[in-house]
Design a protein around this motif. Sequence first.
Motif, PDB file in Angstrom:
ATOM      1  N   SER A 194      26.752  35.324  28.732  1.00 20.59           N
ATOM      2  CA  SER A 194      26.857  36.111  27.505  1.00 20.59           C
ATOM      3  C   SER A 194      27.248  35.222  26.325  1.00 20.59           C
ATOM      4  O   SER A 194      26.676  35.312  25.233  1.00 20.59           O
ATOM      5  CB  SER A 194      27.918  37.208  27.644  1.00 20.59           C
ATOM      6  OG  SER A 194      27.617  38.042  28.713  1.00 20.59           O
ATOM      7  N   GLU A 195      28.222  34.382  26.620  1.00 25.13           N
ATOM      8  CA  GLU A 195      28.703  33.514  25.557  1.00 25.13           C
ATOM      9  C   GLU A 195      27.649  32.498  25.144  1.00 25.13           C
ATOM     10  O   GLU A 195      27.416  32.256  23.948  1.00 25.13           O
ATOM     11  CB  GLU A 195      29.975  32.804  26.009  1.00 25.13           C
ATOM     12  CG  GLU A 195      31.136  33.778  26.177  1.00 25.13           C
ATOM     13  CD  GLU A 195      32.362  33.158  26.822  1.00 25.13           C
ATOM     14  OE1 GLU A 195      33.390  33.853  26.929  1.00 25.13           O
ATOM     15  OE2 GLU A 195      32.269  31.978  27.238  1.00 25.13           O
ATOM     16  N   GLN A 196      26.994  31.928  26.148  1.00 23.28           N
ATOM     17  CA  GLN A 196      25.995  30.896  25.834  1.00 23.28           C
ATOM     18  C   GLN A 196      24.806  31.482  25.082  1.00 23.28           C
ATOM     19  O   GLN A 196      24.226  30.838  24.206  1.00 23.28           O
ATOM     20  CB  GLN A 196      25.508  30.232  27.109  1.00 23.28           C
ATOM     21  CG  GLN A 196      26.561  29.290  27.716  1.00 23.28           C
ATOM     22  CD  GLN A 196      26.120  28.726  29.039  1.00 23.28           C
ATOM     23  OE1 GLN A 196      25.202  29.242  29.666  1.00 23.28           O
ATOM     24  NE2 GLN A 196      26.784  27.655  29.460  1.00 23.28           N
ATOM     25  N   PRO A 248      26.714  39.737  23.020  1.00 20.86           N
ATOM     26  CA  PRO A 248      28.076  40.254  23.084  1.00 20.86           C
ATOM     27  C   PRO A 248      28.194  41.473  23.994  1.00 20.86           C
ATOM     28  O   PRO A 248      27.253  42.261  24.126  1.00 20.86           O
ATOM     29  CB  PRO A 248      28.391  40.615  21.641  1.00 20.86           C
ATOM     30  CG  PRO A 248      27.068  40.896  21.026  1.00 20.86           C
ATOM     31  CD  PRO A 248      26.042  40.052  21.735  1.00 20.86           C
ATOM     32  N   TRP A 249      29.381  41.615  24.655  1.00 19.96           N
ATOM     33  CA  TRP A 249      29.659  42.756  25.524  1.00 19.96           C
ATOM     34  C   TRP A 249      30.184  43.929  24.708  1.00 19.96           C
ATOM     35  O   TRP A 249      30.777  43.752  23.643  1.00 19.96           O
ATOM     36  CB  TRP A 249      30.744  42.390  26.536  1.00 19.96           C
ATOM     37  CG  TRP A 249      30.294  41.495  27.631  1.00 19.96           C
ATOM     38  CD1 TRP A 249      29.026  41.101  27.922  1.00 19.96           C
ATOM     39  CD2 TRP A 249      31.144  40.879  28.584  1.00 19.96           C
ATOM     40  NE1 TRP A 249      29.002  40.273  28.989  1.00 19.96           N
ATOM     41  CE2 TRP A 249      30.305  40.117  29.443  1.00 19.96           C
ATOM     42  CE3 TRP A 249      32.513  40.869  28.823  1.00 19.96           C
ATOM     43  CZ2 TRP A 249      30.804  39.371  30.504  1.00 19.96           C
ATOM     44  CZ3 TRP A 249      32.999  40.138  29.878  1.00 19.96           C
ATOM     45  CH2 TRP A 249      32.150  39.392  30.723  1.00 19.96           C
ATOM     46  N   GLN A 250      29.983  45.096  25.247  1.00 16.70           N
ATOM     47  CA  GLN A 250      30.644  46.280  24.674  1.00 16.70           C
ATOM     48  C   GLN A 250      31.343  46.966  25.846  1.00 16.70           C
ATOM     49  O   GLN A 250      30.818  47.917  26.429  1.00 16.70           O
ATOM     50  CB  GLN A 250      29.613  47.225  24.057  1.00 16.70           C
ATOM     51  CG  GLN A 250      28.950  46.642  22.830  1.00 16.70           C
ATOM     52  CD  GLN A 250      27.930  47.616  22.284  1.00 16.70           C
ATOM     53  OE1 GLN A 250      26.743  47.538  22.620  1.00 16.70           O
ATOM     54  NE2 GLN A 250      28.388  48.560  21.463  1.00 16.70           N
ATOM     55  N   ILE A 251      32.517  46.450  26.152  1.00 19.07           N
ATOM     56  CA  ILE A 251      33.147  46.856  27.413  1.00 19.07           C
ATOM     57  C   ILE A 251      33.375  48.348  27.503  1.00 19.07           C
ATOM     58  O   ILE A 251      33.305  48.947  28.574  1.00 19.07           O
ATOM     59  CB  ILE A 251      34.482  46.098  27.606  1.00 19.07           C
ATOM     60  CG1 ILE A 251      34.162  44.632  27.902  1.00 19.07           C
ATOM     61  CG2 ILE A 251      35.297  46.705  28.721  1.00 19.07           C
ATOM     62  CD1 ILE A 251      35.239  43.888  28.625  1.00 19.07           C
ATOM     63  N   ASP A 252      33.624  48.988  26.400  1.00 21.02           N
ATOM     64  CA  ASP A 252      33.884  50.421  26.495  1.00 21.02           C
ATOM     65  C   ASP A 252      32.603  51.249  26.528  1.00 21.02           C
ATOM     66  O   ASP A 252      32.642  52.469  26.549  1.00 21.02           O
ATOM     67  CB  ASP A 252      34.795  50.863  25.329  1.00 21.02           C
ATOM     68  CG  ASP A 252      34.236  50.392  24.012  1.00 21.02           C
ATOM     69  OD1 ASP A 252      33.199  49.677  24.022  1.00 21.02           O
ATOM     70  OD2 ASP A 252      34.824  50.728  22.973  1.00 21.02           O
ATOM     71  N   HIS A 253      31.496  50.597  26.547  1.00 26.80           N
ATOM     72  CA  HIS A 253      30.234  51.334  26.625  1.00 26.80           C
ATOM     73  C   HIS A 253      29.565  51.017  27.958  1.00 26.80           C
ATOM     74  O   HIS A 253      28.822  50.044  28.108  1.00 26.80           O
ATOM     75  CB  HIS A 253      29.328  50.946  25.446  1.00 26.80           C
ATOM     76  CG  HIS A 253      28.228  51.954  25.228  1.00 26.80           C
ATOM     77  ND1 HIS A 253      27.275  52.228  26.169  1.00 26.80           N
ATOM     78  CD2 HIS A 253      27.953  52.784  24.168  1.00 26.80           C
ATOM     79  CE1 HIS A 253      26.448  53.151  25.721  1.00 26.80           C
ATOM     80  NE2 HIS A 253      26.843  53.522  24.495  1.00 26.80           N
ATOM     81  N   SER A 268      33.221  39.537  34.278  1.00 28.65           N
ATOM     82  CA  SER A 268      32.016  40.361  34.146  1.00 28.65           C
ATOM     83  C   SER A 268      32.289  41.678  33.439  1.00 28.65           C
ATOM     84  O   SER A 268      31.531  42.636  33.606  1.00 28.65           O
ATOM     85  CB  SER A 268      31.437  40.633  35.541  1.00 28.65           C
ATOM     86  OG  SER A 268      32.379  41.343  36.310  1.00 28.65           O
ATOM     87  N   GLY A 269      33.361  41.749  32.686  1.00 30.29           N
ATOM     88  CA  GLY A 269      33.643  42.977  31.957  1.00 30.29           C
ATOM     89  C   GLY A 269      33.803  44.175  32.875  1.00 30.29           C
ATOM     90  O   GLY A 269      33.551  45.319  32.474  1.00 30.29           O
TER      91      GLY A 269
END
Lengths: 425, 425, 425, 425
Positions: free
Chosen positions: D305-307, D311-316, D370-371
Amino acid sequence: MSLLADMLATVFDRRAARITTRAYDGRPLEEMAEALIETSSETQVHGLASAILTRFSSLSDEQKLGFFRHLSTGMDIDPAAVRIALNAYEATPSKATYRAFMAAAEPRRQEFVRRLNQVPNATAALVQMRADLLRLGRNDATLAALDLDFRHLFASWFNRGFLVLRPISWESPAHILEKVIAYEAVHEIQSWDDLRRRLEPADRRCFAFFHPSMPDEPLIFVEVALTKGRASSIQSLLSESRVPITANDADTAVFYSISNCQPGLAQISFGSSLIKQVATDLAAELDGLKTFVTLSPIPGFRKWSEQTGTPWQIDHAETMRRLAAHYLVNAKREDGLPYDPVARFHLGNGAVISDIYAMADNSEKGLSQSGGVMVSYFYDLAKATTNQENYIAKRQVKTTPAVKTLAAAAAAAEKNKTKEEPAQV
Amino acid sequence: MSLLADMLATVFDRRAARITTRAYDGRPLEEMAEALIETSSETQVHGLASAILTRFSSLSDEQKLGFFRHLSTGMDIDPAAVRIALNAYEATPSKATYRAFMAAAEPRRQEFVRRLNQVPNATAALVQMRADLLRLGRNDATLAALDLDFRHLFASWFNRGFLVLRPISWESPAHILEKVIAYEAVHEIQSWDDLRRRLEPADRRCFAFFHPSMPDEPLIFVEVALTKGRASSIQSLLSESRVPITANDADTAVFYSISNCQPGLAQISFGSSLIKQVATDLAAELDGLKTFVTLSPIPGFRKWSEQTGTPWQIDHAETMRRLAAHYLVNAKREDGLPYDPVARFHLGNGAVISDIYAMADNSEKGLSQSGGVMVSYFYDLAKATTNQENYIAKRQVKTTPAVKTLAAAAAAAEKNKTKEEPAQV
Amino acid sequence: MSLLADMLATVFDRRAARITTRAYDGRPLEEMAEALIETSSETQVHGLASAILTRFSSLSDEQKLGFFRHLSTGMDIDPAAVRIALNAYEATPSKATYRAFMAAAEPRRQEFVRRLNQVPNATAALVQMRADLLRLGRNDATLAALDLDFRHLFASWFNRGFLVLRPISWESPAHILEKVIAYEAVHEIQSWDDLRRRLEPADRRCFAFFHPSMPDEPLIFVEVALTKGRASSIQSLLSESRVPITANDADTAVFYSISNCQPGLAQISFGSSLIKQVATDLAAELDGLKTFVTLSPIPGFRKWSEQTGTPWQIDHAETMRRLAAHYLVNAKREDGLPYDPVARFHLGNGAVISDIYAMADNSEKGLSQSGGVMVSYFYDLAKATTNQENYIAKRQVKTTPAVKTLAAAAAAAEKNKTKEEPAQV
Amino acid sequence: MSLLADMLATVFDRRAARITTRAYDGRPLEEMAEALIETSSETQVHGLASAILTRFSSLSDEQKLGFFRHLSTGMDIDPAAVRIALNAYEATPSKATYRAFMAAAEPRRQEFVRRLNQVPNATAALVQMRADLLRLGRNDATLAALDLDFRHLFASWFNRGFLVLRPISWESPAHILEKVIAYEAVHEIQSWDDLRRRLEPADRRCFAFFHPSMPDEPLIFVEVALTKGRASSIQSLLSESRVPITANDADTAVFYSISNCQPGLAQISFGSSLIKQVATDLAAELDGLKTFVTLSPIPGFRKWSEQTGTPWQIDHAETMRRLAAHYLVNAKREDGLPYDPVARFHLGNGAVISDIYAMADNSEKGLSQSGGVMVSYFYDLAKATTNQENYIAKRQVKTTPAVKTLAAAAAAAEKNKTKEEPAQV
């Protein structure tokens, strides 16, 4: 094996359960107990025994007590019948009359318990049943006979010849080890790390008796430290920072904890056999071992001090040692045996009171029950029998000269005190 | 393990022996027996028990008989003492009075035997002792009570719950297998090759009960053939040239031989448990197994024929089958149970007489005892309990319709014969 | 365990077989072998390996030979490829170039054999495969490289560190014991009773090496007699009427028979380790054991006598002893090592020729191969290494003075004879 | 056994040590290594190997590195010698030339390692030695060849056919269990109570591979939950308050943790065999089990994700599931295989990406890597081989339709985003 065994056990239990369920579901336990004694069908025995044990384990304490009362009164001997059978046997001794007498003189509850025992795993359940009985019937004189029957049967089943001595080590199964943690009664095991410190080092040993029908349940176990010279305190033996020695370097085996595991086997004695067997085995394994001693608590010391008005001076080691020696040697029950239960056990095995150590157990429990003082009993296998005989026949308490001196000093002090302060009594 | 165990055992035995030797060497066995009951020293118990068992095993038959007589008379109950204790218990039931009654009502020889059993390997020695008693005391009524005491204790010690079922296979230890060869009582095992034919093929099984204290001694074993369809002769089952099938292809388990191994355990019944446990286990292991039957001898057939004057016609298979069916179904003892001992055993377990096979055992023994006829008992685990109850309560002999027809035909023939030839009786 | 294991194995094998069958049924074995080396699917490896082993075992000898030839030529190294990889590695040593060189320098058939070995029970099948190779390829130089590959892999797999020493006793499983009967190569075991005489008495021992992947197959075993003083004949050791002694009374351990069990493990040497390990273990178990010797055959004696024209005088014990000593000490191969294979084995282990016994094996075989003479090799563990080094480096044959004298007497006699009768050559 | 084994081992080690000590004490390790390869005395091999392993284990890291360098350079192949031997074999293929080539083409350090392995317990020491090598030589190209030699030998010694699958349960020895606690790499075991929760309930299983020469060291283990329906989070599987089901009620086996235990066996693959063997065994034991899945971490998700700037949306939850699916299916390495190492492992075994669960591991580690998202791989043993072949040959990543849809949604979103926000890159 275990998987297969489980599978089969499951199948078997299911069938057995089905057979019983059909006929007895819902009937009172007492009725099922009657049926179990009466049936001559082995399959019935199996089904009923299973069902009764399962049903019993789910009873409330009150219900259990009720059932025990039924066994006590409803299944007791019938004096009239015993008399008739006895007369017949006396008149004409024969196979038939003797068999009839045996049947009449034995309460039916003994056969009831024997038949319960035919189911796999029943033995452990019956030991648990007696534990319930002892717990619930403590003050109930009418249940004493029932307990004697249990004890009679258990003494036969847990005969020394049937027991198996097994080492307990850090390589033992975890489900056994957690029982060792749970059952340790003398010096509490705080954690798995604490347990490991008692089992893993080369100079630590543990042994337990098992019964083949209860392979997952230790009956009694003893913890042993192999040392160079005798240990004079439990805290040094259990110290986290001590450096182990090799087993071959040890000259002394210190039995520092003996714990009974099964409340349901109370008064069935294993401890003496255990110590002697372990001592014999260790002697055979390790040529260097010459001395076998215990490092033992003095559980009755405080109570005796309080009852006799003999005050402790905890910060005065020598005084404490003298007092403890005096207590162990001279404090007696009405029957002439020592007041201290642990002393009775070891002297009864033929051991000798060998050493008294002050500040030897500075745990809260140790300080509380004996002001930190501990005692070492010495086992000389060659003389144990003679000591034992003298102890039993003559109430003779054997000590080393050093302990005798300690005890004498305390006795003298007490006498003087008594003379000087007569008003105290 | 074995080496270490031996080592330790040796050390232990040596010490124990030394302890006893000193005190009792040369004294009469009777005196040692008294001492064993009286001592309260566990070490003494051990030493004396060892010494007594060793001494006993070297006695002549006559000396053994003498010792048995001592146990019978010198250690019997004392009727007067029993009466006193009984009165006291009746008057005031309490722990003390009950304990006193238990002590008085049990002959001291029971405690004697229990104490002997505390030594390692004592159990096997005691079983051998009872075998001696049965052999020597057969016609001696005064020894019957002693035998009942042995039986009482053994029934408790060899309780089903203490027995272990173990498969016997070609991978079993040779010293166990040689006992199987020695103890096979139904169809003699001629050689190690013969034994291998009964154990090694995938469609052959053998199981035995063991007691944990006698791990090298099978108590009873059963030989099983897994077959497609039912076997109709023992010679086909044991043929050297037969082609084995895989266990998964079998639909039937044929129990073709059951042998008790320990004469000293006579009348302690294991057979019923063994068959049911094995059937249950095999059913759980092999999904394809649907039928459990025996292929059994008819040991009382010849004797009955001779006694009733019912002559055989060996070369006429159908006649033989009818006669055998008639014998099994209708020949009864005074108590209403079948005349044939094997029939009593299987019917008592809840089995059904299922098939009669002529020329099914053409060994000399088979021809001699039953004209080569064999019978198959059918075990339906679901119905065994009901059958058993009817057998016990109503003396009901359950058969298949086919066997009923065979028996009826023979009974009719006999009746006719009786009518036609009344002069014969 | 065994039942469950079988069950699971069956399930597994069935699935694996199905997977392969689909794809390879009917294809030539050579093609399957290629596929096994090429696939990167572990499941495929499993399926193919199973199928290949099964298929191979059912081939005719001629077909097996054909397959071995394929492995020899079709899976040999490719010299050109080795050269390229070697050049690359030499030029640029790196992980990649080394890996490439390793791959090129190892014939593909080694990986083929390693992959076959992934299936349960494959190891025994591969040992059997090499036994076939040795049997069929004896005179076929083109198969020598293939055999060296097998030997290379087996030496790694049957590394001493992986072997397990187990005692063989009368309590061992019958299926192991029947292999001991079958494999005994020195003094034939006539029957199960004969076997029992070699295993059951307290003064007899037997030990074998096992590999964990072939738990039912001893690799090599040694039979040992514990004696008081040294044994001077095999017939006294094996006599039916001899009286056993207790193990503790023995001062000498006589290794009287060593047998290799697996033709497929030829040239993989276990014997030296076995003798030393057993000697060490016995010394640790039995304090009284001071001497470790063999009682060994002299298998090359007759052949040497015939080749050298040195006639025997069987009825003259002293002459036979001298001749045998002379043969053992002085008869050499071209490489300077002793002519006698058993002598090479024990001297190579660092043992000493200690005694020569006449009429020590009067079996037909013993008389035929060595006129009944036997030799005792003496193992002094403390000096074995030095002896071994001298034997290897200087071809030094170490003997006791007595044997040296015997050999010298024979050598002198021969010289004289040669001088006196020059015409004979 | 253990006591006796220890005793004997001690004796043996002492003698072996003495033999070596005399000759090599004080000499450099390199010289001892040479001597080990050169000697033809088996006793010498034993003594030297023991001494070298003992000496090595006490070296500092720097000294170890020095010794590894010696093995790398001082015991490498000699290209010139290889060439000569190769030419000779090519010119005249024969046993002698092939043997010479084998000897030349194999670096002497391989024989060195094989000889070290002849000592008891050497295998574990050698595995540790390679662990040291991997740790110390990570960035040292000159040690790569040495590591390949270790790997080559270990692959042969730890061949699947030599491994033993054993269940790990709450009845396993504590010294094994503490290793399970130590080695668990996926979901840390917090305490003995935590361990018990994973082993004791009827719906929990654990299995490990062992090598017979390292019986106290699990090589790899897998933890399995038996469930009704598939598990969608690790926290529900490991919850302290969950209610176990019976094994017979389960329809699904969830492999929720696989841990390699031996750093020294890196790149020797056991995992695939383990999963398949366990699945096969469980299927055979429990008829009700129909589904075999993993609940696996996605260790490379964050880094990717970083590379890639995704971006993550952990709450989704749904977005996270899509992103994870996209990552697993589409993120590839240069060689075309998936970026995620766990994905490579399971897809390489023929498994299918079956489900994506959000908030399935809310431990700190799970959220971080992995969120909280986890993935379930589905094992269909019948199709595993085909999947595996397609994965290897065509880099085909097999998924369920649901996962395909998730991945497609994410890929589409990303495309759109890329189009809409070109400035971001």
